[in-house]
Motif scaffolding. Sequence first.
Motif, short mmCIF file in Angstrom:
data_model
loop_
_atom_site.label_atom_id
_atom_site.label_comp_id
_atom_site.label_asym_id
_atom_site.label_seq_id
_atom_site.Cartn_x
_atom_site.Cartn_y
_atom_site.Cartn_z
N GLN A 53 5.94 1.56 3.75
CA GLN A 53 6.33 0.48 4.66
C GLN A 53 5.48 0.57 5.92
OE1 GLN A 53 8.63 -1.83 3.95
NE2 GLN A 53 9.34 -0.93 2.04
N PHE A 54 4.20 0.87 5.76
CA PHE A 54 3.34 1.13 6.92
C PHE A 54 1.96 0.51 6.69
CE2 PHE A 54 1.31 4.27 9.99
CZ PHE A 54 1.99 3.80 11.11
N ALA A 55 1.95 -0.79 6.47
CA ALA A 55 0.68 -1.51 6.25
C ALA A 55 -0.19 -1.43 7.52
CB ALA A 55 0.97 -2.97 5.92
N ASP A 88 7.29 8.18 -2.35
CA ASP A 88 7.69 7.27 -1.29
C ASP A 88 9.06 7.66 -0.74
OD1 ASP A 88 8.01 5.05 0.38
OD2 ASP A 88 8.78 3.79 -1.25
N LEU A 89 9.12 7.86 0.60
CA LEU A 89 10.36 8.23 1.29
C LEU A 89 10.45 7.50 2.62
CD1 LEU A 89 10.24 12.12 0.85
CD2 LEU A 89 11.86 10.59 -0.28
N PRO A 90 11.66 7.31 3.17
CA PRO A 90 11.77 6.80 4.55
C PRO A 90 11.06 7.79 5.49
CG PRO A 90 13.89 6.78 3.45
CD PRO A 90 12.97 7.55 2.57
N MET A 105 1.09 17.67 0.82
CA MET A 105 0.71 17.20 2.14
C MET A 105 1.28 15.81 2.35
SD MET A 105 -3.39 16.43 1.63
CE MET A 105 -3.55 15.81 3.32
N VAL A 106 1.05 15.26 3.55
CA VAL A 106 1.61 13.96 3.91
C VAL A 106 0.48 12.98 4.19
CG1 VAL A 106 2.87 12.72 5.73
CG2 VAL A 106 3.81 14.83 4.77
N ALA A 107 0.63 11.77 3.62
CA ALA A 107 -0.37 10.73 3.89
C ALA A 107 -0.02 10.02 5.19
CB ALA A 107 -0.43 9.74 2.73
N GLY A 108 1.09 9.33 5.25
CA GLY A 108 1.50 8.62 6.47
C GLY A 108 0.58 7.44 6.79
N PRO A 109 -0.45 7.62 7.65
CA PRO A 109 -0.75 8.82 8.42
C PRO A 109 0.16 8.93 9.64
CG PRO A 109 -2.29 7.11 9.02
CD PRO A 109 -1.40 6.52 7.94
N ALA A 110 0.02 10.00 10.40
CA ALA A 110 0.84 10.20 11.59
C ALA A 110 -0.05 10.32 12.82
CB ALA A 110 1.69 11.46 11.44
N THR A 111 0.49 9.88 13.95
CA THR A 111 -0.23 10.03 15.20
C THR A 111 -0.35 11.50 15.55
OG1 THR A 111 0.73 7.94 15.95
CG2 THR A 111 -0.30 9.32 17.61
N ILE A 112 -1.54 11.91 15.93
CA ILE A 112 -1.78 13.31 16.30
C ILE A 112 -1.32 13.52 17.74
CG2 ILE A 112 -3.52 15.12 16.51
CD1 ILE A 112 -5.23 13.57 14.49
N THR A 113 -0.21 14.22 17.89
CA THR A 113 0.36 14.48 19.21
C THR A 113 0.39 15.98 19.48
OG1 THR A 113 2.64 14.67 18.41
CG2 THR A 113 1.85 12.46 18.97
N LYS A 114 0.58 16.33 20.74
CA LYS A 114 0.63 17.75 21.12
C LYS A 114 1.77 18.46 20.40
CE LYS A 114 -1.40 17.03 25.70
NZ LYS A 114 -1.19 17.06 27.18
N ALA A 115 2.95 17.84 20.40
CA ALA A 115 4.11 18.47 19.78
C ALA A 115 3.90 18.68 18.28
CB ALA A 115 5.36 17.62 20.02
N ARG A 116 3.33 17.69 17.62
CA ARG A 116 3.11 17.82 16.18
C ARG A 116 2.01 18.84 15.87
NH1 ARG A 116 3.37 11.36 14.69
NH2 ARG A 116 5.62 11.23 14.35
N TYR A 181 14.27 1.09 14.41
CA TYR A 181 14.44 0.70 13.01
C TYR A 181 14.06 1.85 12.08
CZ TYR A 181 14.72 -4.09 14.82
OH TYR A 181 15.09 -5.23 15.49
N VAL A 182 14.59 1.82 10.88
CA VAL A 182 14.25 2.84 9.88
C VAL A 182 12.78 2.75 9.51
CG1 VAL A 182 14.66 3.65 7.53
CG2 VAL A 182 16.58 2.97 8.97
N ASP A 183 12.24 1.52 9.46
CA ASP A 183 10.82 1.35 9.21
C ASP A 183 10.32 0.11 9.95
OD1 ASP A 183 11.01 -1.05 7.44
OD2 ASP A 183 12.00 0.36 6.09
N PHE A 184 9.00 -0.03 10.05
CA PHE A 184 8.43 -1.12 10.82
C PHE A 184 8.62 -2.48 10.15
CE2 PHE A 184 6.12 2.26 13.05
CZ PHE A 184 6.26 1.82 14.36
#
Length: 283
Positions: A53-55, A88-90, A105-116, A181-184
């Motif tokens: 859910q992340f086009a 596929d997961l929420p 591993m995870v595709a996502g992708p995810a924003t690279i943040t300090k905490a992560r 929201y649960v997804d965008f």
Amino acid sequence: MTHLTRRSAVTKALRLAALGVAASMALTGVARAEDLLAKVKAKGELTVGTELQFAPFDFVEDGKQSGMNKEIFAEIGKELGVKITFLDLPWPSVLPGLEAGKFDMVAGPATITKARMERYRFSSPIADATVAILKKKGDASITKPADIAGKKVGTAKATAQLAQLQEFAKTLPTPPTIQEYVDFSQSYADLGAGRVVAVANSLPNIAFLAKQKPDVFEVVEPPFGKPVYFGYIGTKAADAKSLMDAVDAVLIKMKHDGRLASLQKKWFGTEMATPDQVTEASF
């Protein structure tokens, strides 16, 4: 004298045993460092957690997975000689699933943040992830990001985009009401229906949506978030290092031979310069 000799012999034996244990531990560490990549290759399959859910990175089209992630991981699979299987997961369940060992591993992708970065190993970045505002086409009440002050704005739960929106909201004279929201996809539906006046997400995502539905949505320029990047995620466990190193090698090769730029043009409409590695996140 005999007592001293015996004690010296025992001490020497203990030292040798300690050296043997240390050597064994070192060898075990090397073996563990090769474990995940070796397991993936032995199985012939790389299992990847994501959210469809992340086009334009991952979404469903005509009942099938589509998007940039599918094409990038197809290249990774070719280079590593394995097939790619996506789960596929929420999104709120994806990173816990990685930690629980449900996928490699995870595709996502995810924003690279300090905490992560403190908790996970990120791949070489694949795209710009700076956050911007999406509005309904022709909404003259929002011409710049600060115009969301006092309005209802949507974004997704447990995301870096939510965190950046919350930080930006603190700088406004009247903070917006943030709807999570649960997804965008749900947030875009509510924007189209007028239940929120804007959605905050990373520029590549909303630019893609505005391109797909130019009569419905419009991007508010400029982006308001700090410059950040998208990357894929693995764990920091010693046995995952070899796999993430191998994935990085493929991604960096794709940057240098033009394959990544070609995919960026296809899915974003433009190339995005990204560093080979992020050593320190801006957010």
